[in-house]
Design a protein around this motif. Sequence first.
Motif, PDB file in Angstrom:
ATOM      1  N   PRO A 129       4.009  64.736  -5.502  1.00 29.43           N
ATOM      2  CA  PRO A 129       3.755  65.249  -4.319  1.00 29.43           C
ATOM      3  C   PRO A 129       4.754  65.773  -3.494  1.00 29.43           C
TER       4      PRO A 129
ATOM      5  N   ARG B 201      -6.340  60.680  -4.097  1.00 28.79           N
ATOM      6  CA  ARG B 201      -5.629  59.875  -2.904  1.00 28.79           C
ATOM      7  C   ARG B 201      -4.755  60.892  -2.389  1.00 28.79           C
ATOM      8  N   THR B 202      -4.036  60.492  -1.314  1.00 30.13           N
ATOM      9  CA  THR B 202      -3.184  61.320  -0.535  1.00 30.13           C
ATOM     10  C   THR B 202      -1.864  60.665  -0.364  1.00 30.13           C
ATOM     11  N   LYS B 203      -0.916  61.528  -0.275  1.00 30.96           N
ATOM     12  CA  LYS B 203       0.309  60.889  -0.050  1.00 30.96           C
ATOM     13  C   LYS B 203       1.112  61.893   1.023  1.00 30.96           C
TER      14      LYS B 203
ATOM     15  N   CYS C  46      -2.174  65.945  -1.775  1.00 30.37           N
ATOM     16  CA  CYS C  46      -3.543  65.388  -2.538  1.00 30.37           C
ATOM     17  C   CYS C  46      -3.505  65.354  -4.092  1.00 30.37           C
ATOM     18  N   GLN C  47      -3.720  63.882  -4.345  1.00 26.54           N
ATOM     19  CA  GLN C  47      -3.915  64.124  -5.867  1.00 26.54           C
ATOM     20  C   GLN C  47      -5.199  64.378  -6.467  1.00 26.54           C
TER      21      GLN C  47
ATOM     22  N   TRP D  93      -0.936  67.228  -8.218  1.00 27.49           N
ATOM     23  CA  TRP D  93      -0.861  67.430  -6.752  1.00 27.49           C
ATOM     24  C   TRP D  93      -0.931  68.693  -5.936  1.00 27.49           C
TER      25      TRP D  93
END
Length: 328
Positions: A286, A306-308, A312-313, A319
């Motif tokens: 990410p 999921r997000t970080k 976004c993964q 990512w």
Amino acid sequence: MEQKYGFTKLSAAEFSQWLATQSISRTCLRVQQHHTWKPRYSSFSGNNHFTLQNNMKRFHMNHNGWSDIGQHFTIFPDGAIVTGRRLNSSPACIYKANSGAICIENLGNFDTGGDTMNAAQADSIFSTTAALLKKIGISTPSRTNVVYHHWYNGSGKLVYHNSGQKSCPGTAFFGGNQLNDFEANFLPRLKSAMSSGGVSGPVGLQQWARVASDTLNIRTGPGSSFKTIGDHGPLHYGSVIRVYETSASGWYRISQTKQYWVYGRYTQPVREAVVNTVDTNVRIGPDTAFAIETIYQPGDRVFVIRTKGSWCQVDDDQWIHSSLLNII
């Protein structure tokens, strides 16, 4: 339409009607193009479709050690399409790059100096590919949702250049197997085979989910006491499923019209998104400091795990920056 050895032979005209009756439990994101290399045109007598398909199945199982024939469909020189592996199973055609794919093997040797493709086969390749893309919800073909085997390296990474892997689908396949050949010759003709209208999402869809276990059985009802459905599973890790109904005990119905259920405990929710930028870099982490894993194009569909931060993964070690996605 004919059947033999567990395969179905369809004309190009019959294929779309047959495909409309099929239920695909796993979510597919791309169609692979291959050539068989062998058998070739010289192997085809005009009426031995089933024999050749069955021979390929035997080779794949007895020599390669696979559980079934590798491809979902084989397109023959006369334009006939013969079914192979179940659509709900991933193909065994590109090492480490089969998840989310549908595999087409085009019978023939389409390397330079090999077979000259018949017009009937060429027409069938485009109509079949177009029908499959529409079936899986893709309205705009691109270099990431229609792929050549030659573009992958030995680690299953989509690199688009000669990486020492197979020439498949052939160095003379519609002008060549390079990306520029695809964009100049294959892609425009495929686009003309696609309808101009968009593709709407499934009616009644509650959510999307991703299989988080190695395998996940599909059952005839919402509980482990119900029978498993062998011809629609099991699903494998990373498969994306549509959820139409949730039981009180946490089971998901994954078919609009049939009683196909999986246990939700072994899935994780994901969100559908569409790439909105040309040549979108997909990185292994990410941040822009991470290496580029692959490249997506506008209209390509992904699923956000999921997000970080602003990232976004969308798959294991993939990512994308959130600004490059339209999350649905």
